[in-house]
Design a protein around this motif. Structure first.
Motif, PDB file in Angstrom:
ATOM      1  N   ILE A 638       0.841  -1.206   0.000  1.00 58.02           N
ATOM      2  CA  ILE A 638       0.000   0.000   0.000  1.00 58.02           C
ATOM      3  C   ILE A 638       0.873   1.252   0.000  1.00 58.02           C
ATOM      4  O   ILE A 638       0.605   2.212  -0.733  1.00 58.02           O
ATOM      5  CB  ILE A 638      -0.931  -0.018   1.228  1.00 58.02           C
ATOM      6  CG1 ILE A 638      -1.969  -1.141   1.088  1.00 58.02           C
ATOM      7  CG2 ILE A 638      -1.634   1.327   1.406  1.00 58.02           C
ATOM      8  CD1 ILE A 638      -2.789  -1.380   2.342  1.00 58.02           C
ATOM      9  N   GLY A 639       1.940   1.230   0.805  1.00 57.45           N
ATOM     10  CA  GLY A 639       2.846   2.374   0.825  1.00 57.45           C
ATOM     11  C   GLY A 639       3.523   2.611  -0.515  1.00 57.45           C
ATOM     12  O   GLY A 639       3.727   3.754  -0.934  1.00 57.45           O
ATOM     13  N   GLU A 642       1.066   4.201  -2.831  1.00 58.26           N
ATOM     14  CA  GLU A 642       0.798   5.581  -2.437  1.00 58.26           C
ATOM     15  C   GLU A 642       1.840   6.530  -3.017  1.00 58.26           C
ATOM     16  O   GLU A 642       1.546   7.701  -3.285  1.00 58.26           O
ATOM     17  CB  GLU A 642       0.779   5.694  -0.914  1.00 58.26           C
ATOM     18  CG  GLU A 642      -0.489   5.134  -0.262  1.00 58.26           C
ATOM     19  CD  GLU A 642      -0.440   5.207   1.252  1.00 58.26           C
ATOM     20  OE1 GLU A 642       0.653   5.508   1.783  1.00 58.26           O
ATOM     21  OE2 GLU A 642      -1.476   4.956   1.899  1.00 58.26           O
ATOM     22  N   CYS A 643       3.055   6.040  -3.209  1.00 62.08           N
ATOM     23  CA  CYS A 643       4.126   6.897  -3.757  1.00 62.08           C
ATOM     24  C   CYS A 643       3.800   7.389  -5.156  1.00 62.08           C
ATOM     25  O   CYS A 643       4.211   8.491  -5.546  1.00 62.08           O
ATOM     26  CB  CYS A 643       5.453   6.136  -3.769  1.00 62.08           C
ATOM     27  SG  CYS A 643       6.073   5.726  -2.124  1.00 62.08           S
ATOM     28  N   GLU A 645       0.584   7.375  -6.289  1.00 67.72           N
ATOM     29  CA  GLU A 645      -0.827   7.759  -6.253  1.00 67.72           C
ATOM     30  C   GLU A 645      -1.690   6.837  -7.127  1.00 67.72           C
ATOM     31  O   GLU A 645      -2.550   7.284  -7.881  1.00 67.72           O
ATOM     32  CB  GLU A 645      -1.007   9.215  -6.691  1.00 67.72           C
ATOM     33  CG  GLU A 645      -0.267  10.207  -5.794  1.00 67.72           C
ATOM     34  CD  GLU A 645      -0.470  11.631  -6.250  1.00 67.72           C
ATOM     35  OE1 GLU A 645      -1.080  11.838  -7.317  1.00 67.72           O
ATOM     36  OE2 GLU A 645      -0.019  12.545  -5.532  1.00 67.72           O
ATOM     37  N   LYS A 647      -4.553   4.789  -7.012  1.00 68.26           N
ATOM     38  CA  LYS A 647      -5.714   4.570  -6.159  1.00 68.26           C
ATOM     39  C   LYS A 647      -6.293   3.169  -6.333  1.00 68.26           C
ATOM     40  O   LYS A 647      -6.705   2.527  -5.361  1.00 68.26           O
ATOM     41  CB  LYS A 647      -6.799   5.606  -6.474  1.00 68.26           C
ATOM     42  CG  LYS A 647      -6.332   7.058  -6.380  1.00 68.26           C
ATOM     43  CD  LYS A 647      -6.023   7.467  -4.964  1.00 68.26           C
ATOM     44  CE  LYS A 647      -5.673   8.943  -4.873  1.00 68.26           C
ATOM     45  NZ  LYS A 647      -5.288   9.353  -3.510  1.00 68.26           N
ATOM     46  N   GLN A 650      -4.180   0.606  -4.553  1.00 71.12           N
ATOM     47  CA  GLN A 650      -4.327   0.804  -3.110  1.00 71.12           C
ATOM     48  C   GLN A 650      -5.616   0.167  -2.613  1.00 71.12           C
ATOM     49  O   GLN A 650      -5.644  -0.496  -1.578  1.00 71.12           O
ATOM     50  CB  GLN A 650      -4.331   2.301  -2.789  1.00 71.12           C
ATOM     51  CG  GLN A 650      -2.986   2.995  -2.939  1.00 71.12           C
ATOM     52  CD  GLN A 650      -3.076   4.463  -2.575  1.00 71.12           C
ATOM     53  OE1 GLN A 650      -3.499   4.826  -1.490  1.00 71.12           O
ATOM     54  NE2 GLN A 650      -2.684   5.330  -3.499  1.00 71.12           N
ATOM     55  N   HIS A 654      -5.947  -2.820   0.123  1.00 72.22           N
ATOM     56  CA  HIS A 654      -6.763  -2.614   1.329  1.00 72.22           C
ATOM     57  C   HIS A 654      -7.826  -3.708   1.423  1.00 72.22           C
ATOM     58  O   HIS A 654      -8.135  -4.194   2.524  1.00 72.22           O
ATOM     59  CB  HIS A 654      -7.421  -1.238   1.287  1.00 72.22           C
ATOM     60  CG  HIS A 654      -6.543  -0.139   1.824  1.00 72.22           C
ATOM     61  ND1 HIS A 654      -6.167  -0.072   3.149  1.00 72.22           N
ATOM     62  CD2 HIS A 654      -5.968   0.931   1.200  1.00 72.22           C
ATOM     63  CE1 HIS A 654      -5.397   1.002   3.335  1.00 72.22           C
ATOM     64  NE2 HIS A 654      -5.259   1.616   2.175  1.00 72.22           N
ATOM     65  N   LEU A 701     -11.512   4.659  -1.904  1.00 69.34           N
ATOM     66  CA  LEU A 701     -10.567   4.802  -3.024  1.00 69.34           C
ATOM     67  C   LEU A 701     -11.205   4.352  -4.330  1.00 69.34           C
ATOM     68  O   LEU A 701     -10.985   4.959  -5.379  1.00 69.34           O
ATOM     69  CB  LEU A 701      -9.306   3.983  -2.744  1.00 69.34           C
ATOM     70  CG  LEU A 701      -8.422   4.480  -1.604  1.00 69.34           C
ATOM     71  CD1 LEU A 701      -7.394   3.425  -1.227  1.00 69.34           C
ATOM     72  CD2 LEU A 701      -7.735   5.784  -1.992  1.00 69.34           C
TER      73      LEU A 701
END
Length: 986
Positions: A638-639, A642-643, A645, A647, A650, A654, A701
């Motif tokens: 997930i991290g 996120e770098c 973006e 979605k 992610q 999740h 998201l």
């Protein structure tokens, strides 16, 4: 009649052309050399192998001019002084007034101005150095000057005829020609020196023009590459291939090495790392039509061609033949180009090894740069005295006097011995050769790494995973050799190493999914081309241990392989330039995907352990370790997303994290069920809440433009709410929470589950799944309110709970019936009848009891279709024994309860009708009572309580018959009471 001098002067055009082609071919030691060197050194990769040939002597001209003559372009060198400002050009000529301008001088002035595109010439006339006058003459007026008149058109025609003559006859590739005209000859002759030497020399003797021509081809190709003005890849390839054909690798290994490297770089440019196989500067003019290639038949050619001088003076007397295209364009596929490049790389490394085996490279062996002896200088002999002390030096010195007026000293060493001391220049040359070998070998290994990287991409595209792994091992081996030989050069190629790590991650992931592990390396190398095996063998000689060997020792454990994939992608991302987004972002996505694969793999491992384990303390500890690793992997993924973006990914991770939390909660549920205390625990609540938070984040998201994820996440979230509510309902924690609070929480969770069970927005394939979930939720809510009704004593709350329970039973029955889930429909219908029976126990008025009993009887008749389906399933012989056993047990229970409920309802109706008849006499009530007695008596006709298949089927058929009779006798009453029921429900 044209003069011989005119022909010779016209030949100066040819001389200038040849002279300044030489200027273009050779790097000068002045500004041109510096500029070319700077261009080479400022290239990003610094990949060009240093030129092994010594620098030639520079041109004597001051500048170069590109001159268009008719339809021919020539590079002209000139030292003509030209003065200019922003808009005016003029050349300067000094002329002694005692010697007037003649035809040759005027022709010379005219050609120089014409080539340099200068409109005027400034004539400075002098007498013995003293300037007398100036005169400005236009270029087009020079042919009309007194004493120097000539026909410009005639000169143009002669030059054009000569060039056409050369074009038509100098056609053989690799041959050397000589254009010659004697002083008094009437013809100009063209000699094919290669053919003539072949006739005069034996087959074992070498053609003296082969080596110079090969060197020239190499020099031209190399400088075209270095100068990049313009890049003509097909021409360079033709030049270099002919160079390797002409030169002997044992005699000229360094030149052949450099030519092999340049060829490999033409086939696989460094831009191939970004999947760009175009060659900068290559033009469409290089494309050849193989059908138009015609070889000139010179079988009977004597090697000599000639043309009459008179013919050359006539306009158009010599016309040029059709252009023959002899350049082969780069039409090969990427894989074919890589294969060719591999051959040239292996060839270059072989030349290097041969050169090292033969000793240091001797520059004097080059034919074009042979050292010349000077007859005025003595040949230096490398001698020195044995004893160098001062005593011996004075002793061995004698003085000779030849003339009293002239005295000179000559020192003679009496004791001389030849030494093995190497001159400084030879040591310097040897060091230069050694550094050349190191740099050349390193750059060849670097190009090999690029080539195998490109082959690996092709293998990945065709899903040939074993070839992909093989090419990656070759590429890493070459890069490891480069790192040993040229560490600074390896540091400059982070992009290449990043690409290799990324491909290695893809290879490990692909091999894992296809089940091709373990890899049989001996078989792979046995079936590989010899060039690849030779390159691998050469790389292994450069290092004691292979630095990247651990990356190719694939473990047997699936999680360990995926962890290796994650490490590969992490290394690739760290080495990749973040500014290069089209490379960086896909790498990051692949890293995030590897984290996701690792998390899902560990989750599946925990799921398998849950299904196969008895959940002892030891196994639970191991599962906790697996949970932690899976959770960490998913959070890392997930991290990563996120770098950049991302979605959508992610949301996906999740969602998987929510599934993991549900799995952990389920494990603790099973642990509680095994123990004595069967209640919903705080640990279960904690992990279910974590799962809900993860799903809600994923849903948020997904709603930002990724609708394809929304349906899946909503279903998972609905399932989580439903499971948590079901566990709270079935295993209520009554020791720590009041029952009313538990019931309220269960109702809220069920309604949340129903909220996210949005069947209206679901796809057609998911409609049934959503309907069944909604039916189950309504069924459970109805049962909950039904159960609460038993313990409730307040009349108002009882009515409210009955209304809620009946409403949810109705919804559940409707959905089950629509989906033809007849078994569930029967169970729910019996529970609903039990609810009505409970309500009946609290009623005292006969009229109210009658309506409730008639409603119960009507509910029983609604079971007819489900009962028919149950009977058909029992009679179905295609079911397995386990399915038949389970269905028989369930059918026995349902049929027994239904029989009991039917008998009880009919008996109660008989009693109610009798009670009504006793209070108020009437034929209608009496008749109904009698009918109910008959039906009650009919319901007692089966009487068998066995659970075998035949008895159960017989009972189901018997119940269908009784229900049919009930429907026939009292259809009107039931219909009337049904309307009353609807009015009460409203």
């Amino acid at each position: 009649m044209i003069k011989t001098t005119d022909v010779i002067k016209t030949g100066s055009v040819i001389y200038r052309l040849v002279n300044f082609i030489y200027t273009n071919v050779c790097d000068t030691e002045s500004d041109v050399s510096v500029a070319a060197t700077n261009r080479m050194l400022t290239r990003d990769d610094l990949s060009l192998i240093p030129d092994p040939l010594p620098k030639p002597r520079g041109s004597q001209t001051s500048r170069d001019v590109l001159w268009t003559f008719e339809d021919i372009k020539m590079l002209i060198g000139t030292d003509l002084p030209v003065f200019r400002d922003e808009s005016y050009y003029v050349s300067l000529r000094l002329r002694d007034m005692k010697t007037p301008i003649n035809v040759l001088t005027g022709l010379d002035y005219w050609l120089d101005n014409l080539m340099c595109n200068v409109p005027e010439v400034a004539m400075c006339f002098h007498i013995e150095g003293i300037v007398k006058q100036y005169e400005i003459i236009k270029t087009e007026d020079i042919p009309d000057l007194e004493n120097s008149k000539f026909d410009p058109q005639s000169v143009t025609d002669i030059a054009k005829n000569i060039l056409s003559f050369l074009k038509n006859n100098a056609t053989k590739e690799g041959h050397t020609y000589w254009l010659y005209k004697g002083t008094n000859d009437d013809v100009v002759k063209l000699y094919d020196l290669t053919a003539l030497c072949g006739d005069e020399r034996g087959p074992s003797e070498q053609n003296p023009f082969t080596v110079p021509l090969g060197m020239l081809l190499y020099r031209v190709a190399r400088n075209m590459w270095t100068n990049q003005t313009p890049r003509k890849a097909s021409l360079m390839r033709t030049l270099l291939e002919n160079c390797l054909i002409l030169l002997d690798g044992t005699q000229h290994p360094q030149v052949c090495t450099s030519a092999s490297y340049l060829l490999s770089d033409l086939y696989v440019p460094d831009s191939s790392l970004d999947d760009d196989w175009s060659l900068p500067g290559s033009s469409s003019e290089e494309n050849s039509d193989e059908e138009s290639q015609q070889d000139v038949d010179n079988s009977g050619d004597s090697g000599t061609h000639s043309v009459d001088v008179k013919v050359l003076s006539k306009r158009g007397s010599v016309s040029r033949a059709k252009e023959l295209t002899r350049l082969k364009p780069f039409n090969e596929t990427a894989e074919e180009r890589c294969t060719e490049a591999t051959k040239f790389i292996q060839m270059g490394l072989s030349y290097l090894r041969r050169d090292l085996d033969l000793g240091t490279h001797k520059r004097s062996s080059l034919v074009e740069e042979q050292a010349k002896c000077n007859s005025d200088e003595a040949i230096p002999l490398h001698y020195e005295p044995i004893r160098k002390n001062e005593k011996n030096a004075n002793k061995n010195t004698k003085t000779h006097t030849a003339d009293p007026d002239t005295k000179y000293e000559v020192k003679v060493d009496l004791d001389l011995q030849m030494t093995s001391v190497t001159p400084d220049s030879e040591v310097r040359d040897r060091k230069q050769d050694q550094s050349w070998h190191v740099l050349s070998k390193g750059l060849l290994f670097r190009k090999a790494a690029f080539t195998f990287s490109a082959l690996a991409k092709q293998a990945l595209g065709s899903n040939n995973l074993l070839d992909l792994l093989k090419f990656l091992k070759l590429a890493f081996s070459c890069f490891g050799a480069l790192k040993v030989i040229l560490p600074h050069k390896a540091e400059e190629n982070d992009a290449l190493l990043s690409s290799l790590y990324g491909l290695l991650g893809d290879a490990r992931l692909g091999l894992l999914k296809t089940g091709l592990l373990p890899v049989d390396w001996p078989v792979i190398w046995k079936t590989s081309p010899p060039e690849e095996c030779a390159i691998l063998e050469m790389t292994e000689k450069e290092f004691e241990t292979f630095e990247f060997e651990s990356w190719f020792d694939l473990p047997s454990s699936k999680p360990d392989i995926l962890k290796g994939c994650v490490q590969c992608y992490k290394m690739a991302v760290q080495l990749c330039n973040k500014k290069n987004k089209h490379v960086f972002e896909p790498l990051v996505k692949r890293e995030g995907n590897a984290y996701n694969e690792l998390g899902v793999c560990l989750m599946q491992q925990a799921q398998n352990a849950l299904e196969s384990s008895d959940l002892q303390e030891k196994s639970l500890t191991g599962m906790q370790t697996t949970w932690d690793q899976a959770s960490q992997a998913l959070k890392e993924g997930i991290g990563v997303f996120e770098c950049i973006e991302d979605k959508a990914n992610q949301a996906l991770l999740h969602c998987n994290l929510g599934r993991l939390m549900r799995l952990i909660a389920q494990t603790y549920t099973n642990t509680v069920q095994i123990g004595n205390k069967q209640e919903f625990t705080p640990l279960e609540r904690e992990y279910y809440n974590k799962a809900i938070n993860s799903y809600k984040t994923a849903l948020q998201l997904g709603n930002q433009g990724f609708k394809h994820l929304v349906e899946s996440v909503r279903w998972e979230l609905s399932t989580t709410y439903f499971n948590m509510a079901a566990l709270l309902q079935d295993y209520a924690p009554l020791t720590s929470v009041r029952q009313e609070e538990v019931e309220n929480e269960v109702v809220n969770l069920m309604f949340q589950s129903l909220k996210y069970c949005g069947k209206d927005n679901a796809s057609f394939a998911s409609q049934t799944m959503y309907q069944f979930r909604a039916a189950t939720i309504n069924h459970r809510l109805a049962s909950l309110f039904h159960n609460s009704l038993r313990d409730e004593h307040t009349e108002q709350k009882r009515k409210h709970l009955r209304t809620l329970s009946e409403s949810h039973y109705e919804k559940a029955l409707k959905l089950y019936y629509q989906m033809e889930c007849y078994n569930e429909h029967l169970q729910t219908q019996l529970e609903y009848i039990a609810l009505l029976d409970l309500c009946l126990s609290g009623q005292t008025a006969p009229r109210h009891q009658l309506k409730t009993l008639l409603y119960m009887l009507h509910s029983l008749t609604d079971c007819s279709e489900s009962l028919k389906s149950l009977t058909s399933q029992l009679e179905d012989s295609n079911q397995t024994s386990d399915q038949q056993t389970s269905l028989l047990k369930e059918s026995h229970t349902i049929s027994t309860i239904m029989e009991t409920k039917l008998q009880h309802t009919l008996l109660q109706l008989v009693k109610v009708y009798k009670q009504i008849n006793s209070r108020k006499s009437g034929k209608e009530a009496s008749s109904k009572a009698d009918d109910m007695k008959k039906l009650y008596a009919a319901s007692l006709g089966h009487g068998k309580a066995d659970s075998d298949s035949a008895t159960v089927i017989s009972r189901c058929k018997f119940l269908l018959t009784v229900l049919t009779q009930v429907t026939c006798f009292y259809q009107e009453v039931l219909q009337k009471d049904l309307e009353v029921r609807h009015s009460l429900m409203c």
